[in-house]
Design a protein around this motif. Structure first.
Motif, mmCIF file in Angstrom:
data_model
loop_
_atom_site.group_PDB
_atom_site.id
_atom_site.type_symbol
_atom_site.label_atom_id
_atom_site.label_comp_id
_atom_site.label_asym_id
_atom_site.label_seq_id
_atom_site.Cartn_x
_atom_site.Cartn_y
_atom_site.Cartn_z
ATOM 1 N N LEU A 62 -10.493 16.737 4.175
ATOM 2 C CA LEU A 62 -9.305 17.304 3.549
ATOM 3 C C LEU A 62 -8.390 17.925 4.597
ATOM 4 C CD1 LEU A 62 -11.197 17.001 1.058
ATOM 5 C CD2 LEU A 62 -10.129 19.070 0.149
ATOM 6 N N ASP A 63 -7.109 17.982 4.273
ATOM 7 C CA ASP A 63 -6.141 18.679 5.107
ATOM 8 C C ASP A 63 -6.349 20.179 4.930
ATOM 9 O OD1 ASP A 63 -3.896 19.890 6.258
ATOM 10 O OD2 ASP A 63 -2.625 18.175 5.814
ATOM 11 N N ALA A 64 -6.637 20.867 5.996
ATOM 12 C CA ALA A 64 -6.941 22.292 5.897
ATOM 13 C C ALA A 64 -5.741 23.105 5.445
ATOM 14 C CB ALA A 64 -7.453 22.811 7.247
ATOM 15 N N VAL B 29 0.849 -1.186 0.000
ATOM 16 C CA VAL B 29 0.000 0.000 0.000
ATOM 17 C C VAL B 29 0.883 1.233 0.000
ATOM 18 C CG1 VAL B 29 -0.154 0.064 2.522
ATOM 19 C CG2 VAL B 29 -1.934 1.143 1.153
ATOM 20 N N THR B 30 0.440 2.270 -0.683
ATOM 21 C CA THR B 30 1.121 3.559 -0.655
ATOM 22 C C THR B 30 0.079 4.652 -0.523
ATOM 23 O OG1 THR B 30 2.747 4.976 -1.777
ATOM 24 C CG2 THR B 30 1.104 3.891 -3.155
ATOM 25 N N GLN B 31 0.519 5.799 -0.043
ATOM 26 C CA GLN B 31 -0.385 6.916 0.201
ATOM 27 C C GLN B 31 0.032 8.109 -0.639
ATOM 28 O OE1 GLN B 31 -0.158 7.540 4.455
ATOM 29 N NE2 GLN B 31 -1.711 6.006 4.874
ATOM 30 N N GLY B 32 -0.912 8.973 -0.917
ATOM 31 C CA GLY B 32 -0.636 10.193 -1.661
ATOM 32 C C GLY B 32 -1.676 11.244 -1.345
ATOM 33 N N ASN B 33 -1.305 12.500 -1.553
ATOM 34 C CA ASN B 33 -2.215 13.619 -1.314
ATOM 35 C C ASN B 33 -2.733 14.132 -2.653
ATOM 36 O OD1 ASN B 33 -2.061 13.934 1.621
ATOM 37 N ND2 ASN B 33 0.074 14.419 1.254
ATOM 38 N N VAL B 34 -4.039 14.150 -2.805
ATOM 39 C CA VAL B 34 -4.683 14.583 -4.041
ATOM 40 C C VAL B 34 -5.238 15.985 -3.843
ATOM 41 C CG1 VAL B 34 -6.522 14.080 -5.686
ATOM 42 C CG2 VAL B 34 -5.239 12.218 -4.626
ATOM 43 N N GLY C 233 -12.725 15.155 -6.605
ATOM 44 C CA GLY C 233 -14.062 14.775 -7.041
ATOM 45 C C GLY C 233 -14.070 13.847 -8.240
ATOM 46 N N ARG C 234 -12.946 13.699 -8.925
ATOM 47 C CA ARG C 234 -12.853 12.840 -10.102
ATOM 48 C C ARG C 234 -12.340 11.444 -9.751
ATOM 49 N NH1 ARG C 234 -9.407 16.738 -13.949
ATOM 50 N NH2 ARG C 234 -9.860 15.147 -15.524
ATOM 51 N N LEU C 235 -12.088 11.201 -8.463
ATOM 52 C CA LEU C 235 -11.584 9.893 -8.035
ATOM 53 C C LEU C 235 -12.699 9.073 -7.418
ATOM 54 C CD1 LEU C 235 -8.158 10.756 -6.387
ATOM 55 C CD2 LEU C 235 -8.588 9.895 -8.682
ATOM 56 N N THR D 188 -3.122 22.081 3.356
ATOM 57 C CA THR D 188 -2.722 21.841 1.964
ATOM 58 C C THR D 188 -3.905 21.749 1.013
ATOM 59 O OG1 THR D 188 -2.735 19.443 2.308
ATOM 60 C CG2 THR D 188 -0.680 20.610 2.769
ATOM 61 N N ARG D 189 -5.126 21.736 1.525
ATOM 62 C CA ARG D 189 -6.319 21.591 0.707
ATOM 63 C C ARG D 189 -6.230 20.340 -0.167
ATOM 64 N NH1 ARG D 189 -9.627 23.698 3.497
ATOM 65 N NH2 ARG D 189 -11.065 23.334 1.758
ATOM 66 N N SER D 190 -5.831 19.246 0.442
ATOM 67 C CA SER D 190 -5.699 17.983 -0.274
ATOM 68 C C SER D 190 -6.251 16.861 0.600
ATOM 69 C CB SER D 190 -4.238 17.702 -0.634
ATOM 70 O OG SER D 190 -3.447 17.582 0.531
ATOM 71 N N ALA D 191 -6.592 15.761 -0.060
ATOM 72 C CA ALA D 191 -7.131 14.597 0.638
ATOM 73 C C ALA D 191 -6.155 13.434 0.508
ATOM 74 C CB ALA D 191 -8.488 14.208 0.067
ATOM 75 N N LEU D 192 -6.034 12.681 1.557
ATOM 76 C CA LEU D 192 -5.154 11.515 1.564
ATOM 77 C C LEU D 192 -5.879 10.326 0.959
ATOM 78 C CD1 LEU D 192 -2.377 10.430 2.601
ATOM 79 C CD2 LEU D 192 -3.610 9.652 4.636
ATOM 80 N N ILE D 193 -5.198 9.646 0.015
ATOM 81 C CA ILE D 193 -5.745 8.420 -0.556
ATOM 82 C C ILE D 193 -4.746 7.293 -0.337
ATOM 83 C CG2 ILE D 193 -7.011 9.720 -2.306
ATOM 84 C CD1 ILE D 193 -4.989 8.621 -4.372
ATOM 85 N N GLU D 194 -5.254 6.067 -0.301
ATOM 86 C CA GLU D 194 -4.421 4.885 -0.189
ATOM 87 C C GLU D 194 -4.649 4.003 -1.405
ATOM 88 O OE1 GLU D 194 -4.906 2.779 3.424
ATOM 89 O OE2 GLU D 194 -4.047 4.371 4.676
ATOM 90 N N ILE D 195 -3.561 3.467 -1.928
ATOM 91 C CA ILE D 195 -3.603 2.648 -3.133
ATOM 92 C C ILE D 195 -3.059 1.269 -2.795
ATOM 93 C CG2 ILE D 195 -2.721 2.384 -5.481
ATOM 94 C CD1 ILE D 195 -2.542 5.459 -5.564
ATOM 95 N N ASP D 196 -3.841 0.240 -3.063
ATOM 96 C CA ASP D 196 -3.411 -1.146 -2.861
ATOM 97 C C ASP D 196 -2.775 -1.669 -4.140
ATOM 98 O OD1 ASP D 196 -4.339 -1.075 -0.315
ATOM 99 O OD2 ASP D 196 -6.131 -2.289 -0.678
#
Length: 426
Positions: free
Chosen positions: A285-287, A243-248, A254-256, A289-297
């Motif tokens: 969302l992170d206030a 698993v890895t994480q990223g900030n979108v 909204g497109r994910l 950076t205005r981004s959301a954390l996602i996790e990818i398997d």
């Protein structure tokens, strides 16, 4: 005589120095004349209209039109989806370790053992105490049965008037005392059995088992180490799924959707892409950076990927558009300004541009460059103002339009869809 000889030697030395200096001057003059003649000969051999500046051999290319798909590029480290540090439940000294780093471990496998001699001795003592308690209980039960029989005889005698009421009450009291002793002996037996059960639990805790299937990643201690419930013994990781994480950014979240496919690349296997999927999207969302954390398997059935590898994730956002593209080798910078060298009359002219995405050897041009424009390709970073360029295939100066060498393989098509690219969403 000595003075005259010294004077003669000094004169000859001075004459030698004069000769050397004169010879050096003549050699310098001859060298300069020779170089001047060589320069004149080279000037005569140049074509008319050549002008000044050096000649640089470069590849030529053209800007072209292609389809561009928006791709979200993320980076991060691969982590095991499951990992655990195995720790003991009791304090003790390590007597044996069954696994080394890299060994495969199954759920329930015995990982380590602690010294248990003292606990075994305590269990034996507890079993002896249980035997004593059981014997005492049997004795009290026998006394209880005897007291019950005596009370029945006393009751018949009291009814016949052969004993006083005081003697009858004494027999009833004696039975009650024996009954209490029986209950005490029974409680002592249960207490001894509970102590033995506790000691057996502690004895079982000297054996440490794996709670999951995986690979031994780290061994923290060696045989003989004193450990406690806060001391990890071994780390087990399950690499079947990473698993890895990223900030979108907020504009893309909204497109994910959960389940969206991704392409994962690692430096260790650059030519082999892996497929993953979006598994989780943070609802908040992170206030800052205005981004959301996602996790990818990322499934890893063959074990080719390793934990902590640096990964580049490409997540298609599903939008296609037409754009002007150039080879990555054509892009140069003047300070912070990106641009390309446009070919005009066999001379490179720097033209500033605005760039968009960069992916797979291509760069999107947002403004100031039309499709079909001849530009310097590979070797653009060696070009300077005032230079002249020559195509490597003809070794001749190239004019305003590229010749045979003017288009790198696979990058000169102008037809839509001739070569796709993906835009970089930050």
């Amino acid at each position: 005589v000595r003075a005259s000889r010294g004077l003669s030697v000094g004169i000859w030395i001075k004459r030698g120095l004069v000769i050397l200096i004169a010879g050096g001057g003549v050699f310098l003059v001859v060298t300069r004349v020779f170089e001047a003649r060589e320069d004149a000969a080279r000037a005569k051999s140049r074509p008319q209209g050549w002008g000044g500046g050096r000649v640089v051999n470069v590849d030529l290319a053209q800007a072209w039109t292609g389809d561009v798909s928006d791709v979200l590029l993320l980076t991060g480290a691969l982590k095991p989806k499951e990992q655990v540090d195995v720790t003991p439940q009791a304090t003790g000294r390590v007597e044996s370790l069954r696994f080394q780093v890299g060994d495969r471990v199954r759920a329930g496998d015995l990982v380590a053992e602690l010294e248990d001699d003292e606990l075994r001795q305590q269990v034996h003592r507890a079993e002896a105490a249980i035997a004593v308690a059981r014997a005492s209980y049997r004795q009290r039960r026998a006394e209880h049965d005897n007291a019950g029989a005596e009370l029945k005889r006393a009751e018949r005698l009291f009814e016949d008037g052969l004993i006083s009421s005081q003697d009858y009450e004494a027999q009833k009291t004696s039975l009650a005392v024996v009954n209490a002793q029986v209950e005490l002996a029974e409680a002592q037996q249960k207490q001894a059995e509970a102590e033995r059960s506790e000691l057996k639990i502690r004895l079982a805790q000297t054996k440490i088992y794996s709670p999951m299937r995986g690979i031994a990643a780290t061994r923290y201690v060696d045989v003989g180490a004193l450990v406690s419930p806060t001391t990890p013994i071994i780390r087990i990781v399950n690499l079947s799924t990473l698993v890895t994480q990223g900030n979108v950014p907020e504009r893309n979240i909204g497109r994910l959707r959960v389940g969206n496919p991704t392409t994962v690349r690692v430096d260790a296997l650059p030519e082999r892409p892996f497929t993953g999927r979006v598994a989780r999207i943070a609802p908040v969302l992170d206030a800052a950076t205005r981004s959301a954390l996602i996790e990818i398997d990322i499934p890893n059935p063959n074990g080719d990927l390793r934990a902590e590898m640096f990964a580049r994730i490409e997540l298609a956002l599903g939008a296609n558009r037409e754009a002007t593209l150039i080879p990555r080798d054509s892009l140069v910078y003047r300070g912070q300004q990106p641009g390309v060298y446009v070919v005009e009359d066999s001379r490179p002219v720097f033209r500033p541009i605005e760039t968009g995405m960069t992916r797979q050897g291509t760069v999107e041009v947002l403004s100031n460059l039309d499709p079909g424009t001849a530009i310097v390709g590979r070797g653009a970073t060696m070009v300077r103002d005032g230079d002249r360029i020559a195509a490597p295939e003809t070794q001749e100066t190239v004019g305003g339009r590229p010749g045979r060498a003017g288009r790198p393989s696979g990058q000169g098509r102008s037809a839509r869809g001739g070569q796709g690219a993906s835009s970089k969403a930050q």
